[in-house]
Enzyme design. Structure first.
Site, PDB file in Angstrom:
ATOM      1  CB  SER A  13      -0.845   0.000   1.275  1.00 12.15           C
ATOM      2  OG  SER A  13      -1.430   1.274   1.495  1.00 12.15           O
ATOM      3  CE1 TYR A  22      -4.598  -2.157   4.988  1.00  9.61           C
ATOM      4  CE2 TYR A  22      -3.525  -0.042   4.584  1.00  9.61           C
ATOM      5  CZ  TYR A  22      -4.112  -1.204   4.105  1.00  9.61           C
ATOM      6  OH  TYR A  22      -4.198  -1.404   2.748  1.00  9.61           O
TER       7      TYR A  22
HETATM    8  C1  BGC Z   1      -6.245   1.332   1.789  1.00 11.22           C
HETATM    9  C2  BGC Z   1      -7.404   2.150   1.269  1.00 11.22           C
HETATM   10  C3  BGC Z   1      -6.978   3.582   1.007  1.00 11.22           C
HETATM   11  C4  BGC Z   1      -5.690   3.656   0.190  1.00 11.22           C
HETATM   12  C5  BGC Z   1      -5.158   5.071   0.064  1.00 11.22           C
HETATM   13  C6  BGC Z   1      -5.092   1.483   0.847  1.00 11.22           C
HETATM   14  O1  BGC Z   1      -4.004   0.697   1.261  1.00 11.22           O
HETATM   15  O2  BGC Z   1      -6.633  -0.027   1.938  1.00 11.22           O
HETATM   16  O3  BGC Z   1      -8.466   2.106   2.208  1.00 11.22           O
HETATM   17  O4  BGC Z   1      -8.004   4.270   0.282  1.00 11.22           O
HETATM   18  O5  BGC Z   1      -4.700   2.845   0.795  1.00 11.22           O
HETATM   19  O6  BGC Z   1      -5.159   5.776   1.270  1.00 11.22           O
END
Ligand code: BGC
Length: 265
Positions: free
Chosen positions: A151, A164
């Site tokens: 991410s 996260y």
């Molecule tokens: C998340 C999303 C988010 C995106 C940008 C991703 O890793 O799961 O919820 O919109 O990152 O912030």
């Protein structure tokens, strides 16, 4: 010949969002696909049908990626069904958003267990199979390929989602350290780090037009990503066209990492 003809790909969390799109794209590129689901077998079977209707080959296997026995059983089934595994896509991931001071140990551990430990457990089983089999040059120049779906929050700190962001930060070092260790075995290890892609995980951020406009302020390229944007790059990274690429993170984020608020100078 299709790019991934004769290869076997296992995709975790392949019944929705980015995982689903990647499973379909890999099948389209000629791979037989092991479609992992966590809880909903019917969804897994529907993905298999979708692949078969397009002339592809797939099987669905249930597993909680954070459980060692589940993961080992899933790889056993994959090898029994298709003979080996050539490609692993560590896609399964969850969010459990909660302010830091209210975060329970359970909420912390749950997200790390799926996103980080799950990726470790699946990668270890895949790497064991790749090392056992070695290179089969008619199929690929590599003995195996592992792709993490990370991410932008591997890099961008994220308030209210510390669990996260930490899990994705951890994936960065997991990927790079594995890439270093496994390169001599001819195993390529890379990450795709998506920005805001329209899926269920962030539905509240794009479904309502006001929210979507707000989100777009963070994306210099001016649109929210589609799952296809990620899947196309995944096929390339997992094919021999990217044979010299290992230890790399490809950010697919419409420029989200370019400090958008500095756009005015
Ligand atoms: C998340 C999303 C988010 C995106 C940008 C991703 O890793 O799961 O919820 O919109 O990152 O912030």
């Amino acid at each position: 010949m299709s790019k991934l003809e004769g290869q076997v790909a296992l995709v975790t969390g392949a019944t929705s969002g980015i995982g689903l799109e990647i499973a379909l794209a890999l099948a389209n590129a000629g791979a037989a696909v092991v479609v992992n689901y966590h809880a909903d077998r019917e969804k897994g079977e529907a993905v298999v049908r979708q692949i078969e209707e397009r002339g592809g080959n797939a099987v669905t296997v249930g597993a909680d990626v954070s459980r060692e026995e589940d993961v080992q059983e899933m790889f056993r089934t994959a090898v029994e069904t298709f003979g080996t595994v050539d490609i692993l896509v560590n896609n399964a991931g969850i969010q459990e958003d909660v302010p830091f001071v209210e975060m329970s140990l359970e909420q912390w551990q749950k997200v790390l267990a799926v996103n980080l430990t799950g990726s470790f457990l699946c990668s270890r089983e895949a790497a064991r199979e790749f090392c056992r089999r070695g290179v089969v040059s008619e199929r690929s120049r590599a003995a195996g390929k592992i792709l993490f779906i990370s991410s932008v929050h591997e890099v961008i700190p994220w308030a209210g989602r510390v669990n996260y962001a930490v899990s994705k930060g951890g994936l960065g070092q997991l990927m790079r350290s594995m890439a270093r260790e496994l390169a001599p075995e001819k195993i390529r290890v890379n990450s795709i780090a998506p920005g805001a892609i329209k899926t269920d995980i962030n539905r509240e951020a794009w479904e309502d037009p006001g929210a979507a406009a707000e989100l777009c302020k963070k994306i210099p390229y001016g649109r929210i990503g589609e799952t296809e944007d990620v899947a196309r790059a995944a096929v390339w990274l997992l094919s021999d066209e990217a044979d010299y690429v290992t230890g790399a993170t490809l950010f697919i984020d419409g420029g989200m990492l370019l400090y958008p608020s500095f756009g005015g100078g």
